[in-house]
Write an enzyme that holds these catalytic residues in place. Structure first.
Site, PDB file in Angstrom:
ATOM      1  N   LYS A 204       2.198  -1.183   0.630  1.00 14.94           N
ATOM      2  CA  LYS A 204       1.357  -1.300  -0.563  1.00 14.94           C
ATOM      3  C   LYS A 204       0.525  -0.033  -0.772  1.00 14.94           C
ATOM      4  CE  LYS A 204      -0.444  -3.210  -4.227  1.00 14.94           C
ATOM      5  NZ  LYS A 204      -1.298  -4.393  -4.377  1.00 14.94           N
TER       6      LYS A 204
ATOM      7  N   LYS B 173     -10.263   0.788  -5.529  1.00 12.15           N
ATOM      8  CA  LYS B 173     -10.393   0.130  -4.221  1.00 12.15           C
ATOM      9  C   LYS B 173      -9.130   0.364  -3.383  1.00 12.15           C
ATOM     10  CE  LYS B 173      -9.026  -3.944  -3.426  1.00 12.15           C
ATOM     11  NZ  LYS B 173      -7.847  -4.559  -2.775  1.00 12.15           N
TER      12      LYS B 173
END
Lengths: 295, 295
Positions: free
Chosen positions: A172, A240
């Site tokens: 990811k 983030k």
């Protein structure tokens, strides 16, 4: 035997994912920090629980889909966390995007109680979550992966068992840095075309036929042309994710110039007040620097 | 009436393009600076000409496929250039990748002699040239575009009339900067996965199913995993294209951070001696900086 499913975090992504599981016939127990978010699931038959611990008690498999590393730690390992309720033989599947090192630590903690844990972050946004066409990147034990696969297939269309615990989060990180670079490059290209007096929509069309083709140019490129900055995927969440990426990259002693350049653009976009807008708002940072608008 | 085709520059890209035109039944006249490069075309029925001027005299439509702006200027406008031989009503189609501003100047010069000129740079590499599946980005007059379309369809599978003269080259600038950013980001991602102890091939597979999917991750990502740095598309040509891109960007007073970061990596790769290797050699620059190898 149909597995009983727990779901912690029915937000923009989590709610349609949980809904797809309900519609596939799984019984679902839900915890939402903001209970109003779970109402529509309750109307479809989900049971609402007052704490993540109660979800852990009711379910064989608990899925978490929350915002950041600390949120996952709290709902899984906190005083009222899933771990306090779950039995041996259970399975925890964290589909949030968090730090690879943290997911490995949590998986070890669960293993001490004979509970398996997979990290299974996703790509595809709320559109993919609703359609059940997410890309799911999975790290962890092969048996746990096989147990979870029928549920992954309800939520996603591309499911890859990348490797051991943490491997899903590592993938990811890679995904988010490639997406960020593509957004930056798409913004660069379309804005250059505009400055050069050429129709950026035609340029996008031409590029999609060749080696420059990408999902981002297709989807976010069109968003930029339409100036449609409704999320989609919020810029502040991309920020983030890139913070996690930059920390993980630094943990391994790497210096990756391209990531750093694109992360700076996202940071500036959040500082300019576009954190709640789509990540394609990176275009507006570039427009501001260069004093022109794409459309 | 079948158009008589001239072809100047039968190199790695140009030769298979000319061959496809021959096989489609067009009579072709060829000029090669290195005549040995045209032998295989002569064997298939092409006529060899001693100068570009002779090509211009023989053909209704002249295609040029050479290395850089100065080469195009020489073969088109030099003493022995196409312009010296070509009649009114002719069509010049430059499929090289050159500066947008230069192609506009040349088109104006040809227009003074009632000769139309299109800029039609391509993407897709030698593989696409052989297969007739190039992406062709076209700038120039609509009538000239329609006249040329049947020939474009022999050489390519994605053909977009981007806009007026120079628009094809502007699109190609955009194409090359997006491709370069994707190569840099793919290298970053795969090398991070490796450093984090995760199989980069699995990461590539997972990313191709989601928003990080791109043609570059598919093709060049696999090259990186295989350490197959045979061109393909030479790093030094990508460097040349990015020089054109950076100059054009500066001409328009733009500052595009992402392009500058990726151009630096390509520059270093050429300086390290990989100019004749595939552009995916950018991976090796990154490996050198970080002291690890992908595979």
């Amino acid at each position: 035997m149909v597995e009983r499913i727990g779901f912690v975090g029915p937000g923009i992504m989590g709610r349609p994912m949980a809904l797809n599981l309900l519609q596939a016939g799984y019984p679902v127990w839900v915890y939402a920090r903001t209970p109003a978010r779970a109402v529509s699931l309750a109307e479809r038959g989900a049971s609402l629980c007052p704490t993540p611990r109660d979800v852990g008690r009711a379910a064989d498999i608990v899925i978490t889909m929350v915002s950041d590393t600390s949120d996952v730690e709290e709902v899984l390992l906190g005083d009222d966390g899933v771990i306090a309720g779950m039995q041996e033989g259970g399975l925890v599947v964290d589909m949030s995007t968090i730090a690879p090192a943290a997911t490995r630590r949590m998986a070890k903690r669960f293993a001490e109680q004979q509970i398996a844990m997979l990290d299974a972050p996703v790509s595809g946004g709320d559109v993919g979550a609703r359609a059940g066409t997410l890309s799911i990147m999975v790290g962890g034990d092969a048996d746990a992966y096989r147990r979870m696969l029928p549920l992954f297939e309800v939520m996603g269309s591309s499911i890859v068992h990348v490797g051991e615990s943490g491997a899903g989060q590592v993938a990811k990180v890679c995904n988010q840095l490639v997406v960020a670079a593509n957004i930056a490059a798409s913004a660069d290209a379309l804005l250059f075309a505009k400055a050069a007096g050429v129709d950026p929509a035609k340029v996008r069309e031409a590029l999609l036929g060749g080696f420059a083709a990408s999902k981002v140019l297709e989807v976010h490129g069109q968003r930029m042309l339409d100036r449609n900055f409704e999320p989609g995927f919020k810029l502040k969440l991309h920020q983030k994710d890139l913070r996690i990426a930059l920390e993980a990259i630094a943990d391994h002693g790497l210096e990756l110039r391209c990531v750093e350049a694109v992360a700076a653009g996202i940071q500036e976009g959040v500082e300019a007040g576009w954190g709640e807008h789509d990540t394609s708002s990176v275009l507006r940072v570039l427009e501001g620097h260069n004093g022109i608008e794409l459309a």
